[in-house]
Design a protein around this motif. Structure first.
Motif, PDB file in Angstrom:
ATOM      1  N   ALA A   6      14.082  50.429  -6.607  1.00 26.81           N
ATOM      2  CA  ALA A   6      15.511  50.147  -6.789  1.00 26.81           C
ATOM      3  C   ALA A   6      16.328  51.428  -6.660  1.00 26.81           C
ATOM      4  O   ALA A   6      17.424  51.422  -6.088  1.00 26.81           O
ATOM      5  CB  ALA A   6      15.748  49.502  -8.155  1.00 26.81           C
ATOM      6  N   VAL A   7      15.788  52.525  -7.179  1.00 29.38           N
ATOM      7  CA  VAL A   7      16.469  53.822  -7.058  1.00 29.38           C
ATOM      8  C   VAL A   7      16.594  54.210  -5.598  1.00 29.38           C
ATOM      9  O   VAL A   7      17.667  54.597  -5.118  1.00 29.38           O
ATOM     10  CB  VAL A   7      15.699  54.912  -7.839  1.00 29.38           C
ATOM     11  N   ARG A   8      15.486  54.123  -4.860  1.00 25.84           N
ATOM     12  CA  ARG A   8      15.513  54.494  -3.437  1.00 25.84           C
ATOM     13  C   ARG A   8      16.468  53.594  -2.645  1.00 25.84           C
ATOM     14  O   ARG A   8      17.192  54.068  -1.764  1.00 25.84           O
ATOM     15  CB  ARG A   8      14.103  54.421  -2.855  1.00 25.84           C
ATOM     16  N   ALA A   9      16.467  52.300  -2.951  1.00 29.80           N
ATOM     17  CA  ALA A   9      17.344  51.367  -2.238  1.00 29.80           C
ATOM     18  C   ALA A   9      18.818  51.713  -2.477  1.00 29.80           C
ATOM     19  O   ALA A   9      19.634  51.672  -1.549  1.00 29.80           O
ATOM     20  CB  ALA A   9      17.053  49.938  -2.680  1.00 29.80           C
ATOM     21  N   THR A  10      19.144  52.072  -3.701  1.00 29.75           N
ATOM     22  CA  THR A  10      20.525  52.438  -4.029  1.00 29.75           C
ATOM     23  C   THR A  10      20.929  53.720  -3.316  1.00 29.75           C
ATOM     24  O   THR A  10      22.036  53.831  -2.773  1.00 29.75           O
ATOM     25  CB  THR A  10      20.678  52.625  -5.554  1.00 29.75           C
ATOM     26  N   ILE A  11      20.030  54.696  -3.309  1.00 30.12           N
ATOM     27  CA  ILE A  11      20.308  55.972  -2.644  1.00 30.12           C
ATOM     28  C   ILE A  11      20.556  55.755  -1.162  1.00 30.12           C
ATOM     29  O   ILE A  11      21.493  56.317  -0.582  1.00 30.12           O
ATOM     30  CB  ILE A  11      19.135  56.950  -2.861  1.00 30.12           C
ATOM     31  N   ARG A  12      19.717  54.937  -0.523  1.00 31.08           N
ATOM     32  CA  ARG A  12      19.861  54.713   0.923  1.00 31.08           C
ATOM     33  C   ARG A  12      21.105  53.898   1.245  1.00 31.08           C
ATOM     34  O   ARG A  12      21.714  54.084   2.298  1.00 31.08           O
ATOM     35  CB  ARG A  12      18.605  54.025   1.455  1.00 31.08           C
TER      36      ARG A  12
END
Length: 253
Positions: A6-12
């Motif tokens: 979820a963190v990576r998805a938000t960052i991207r």
């Protein structure tokens, strides 16, 4: 979806750089590990403060490192978990010690550049002669070099703005040699069934063939491929900033 996913998805979704993504993920993992695997949603300002105290007192990390960790956790709670924690917002950031930077004279800079080996000398020449930042120089791709106009396009500078920078005339031969080196290496990588490079988020779906094109290869590639967290594939990134800093440090000793 796991928390880190979820963190990576938000960052991207926000189009942050891969470098920023890895830094944020690193500190979130450190925070969770410090609190024995407890989910951040079950913690708050008190646990964040305890973690930052550990960094400052026990590990004696620099103020910039402490602030980076705090920013990563603020991102986690505000952007990913959507939790408003006023006490977390009010945490005071660590103060950096005030000191005047050491500035080399023109002759000292030229002497330093002359003692650097390729490709680090060429990177140094671009930093000094074209006014590029280290991240900007590392992120140059083959297609960004305009030999006809003798300029370079900086596409991932501050605030994601695109701008052009003139190339110093003294790097002409070294620049041609570096472009030839990248092309030869890319041919070998393709022949071995590799040769992919990481792409900006929007292009992964629009231009999948760009990943194996010479135009999108980095002018200063890393020594070996790495796993792209977005696709799980082996891709070639640009040279790491620590490699450049180490080369300059070794010469300056």
């Amino acid at each position: 979806m796991t928390l880190i996913e979820a963190v990576r998805a938000t960052i991207r979704r926000l189009h942050y750089s891969p470098h920023t993504e890895e830094a944020i993920v690193h500190w979130i993992r450190q925070f969770i590990r410090f609190h024995s695997g407890k989910h951040p949603g079950q913690m708050g300002a008190e646990e964040v403060t305890t973690f930052l105290d550990e960094l400052a007192i026990e590990r004696r990390t620099a103020a910039s490192t402490q602030n980076q960790a705090l920013c990563a956790l603020l991102f986690l709670y505000k952007r990913v978990l959507d939790l408003q924690i006023p006490r977390l917002e009010a945490l005071e950031r660590a103060r950096r010690p005030e000191h005047l930077p050491s500035v080399l004279s023109r002759q000292e800079t030229l002497t330093l550049l002359e003692h650097l080996v390729l490709p680090f000398r060429l990177i140094g020449e671009l930093l000094y002669g074209s006014g590029l930042g280290l991240l900007e120089a590392r992120s140059i791709r083959v297609k960004d070099v305009d030999l006809d106009r003798w300029q370079i396009m900086v596409r991932r500078g501050k605030a994601q703005h695109t701008r052009s920078a003139l190339l110093p005339t003294r790097v002409r031969d070294e620049l041609h040699a570096q472009l030839d080196s990248v092309a030869r290496r890319h041919e070998k990588e393709l022949a071995a069934g590799r040769g992919e490079v990481d792409l900006p988020h929007a292009l992964r779906g629009k231009m999948p063939g760009a990943a194996t094109s010479l135009a999108w290869q980095y002018l200063f590639p890393a020594s070996r491929p790495s796993t792209d967290p977005a696709t799980g594939r082996q891709v070639l990134y640009h040279v790491h900033e620590s490699a450049v800093q180490r080369a300059v440090h070794d010469v300056g000793r």
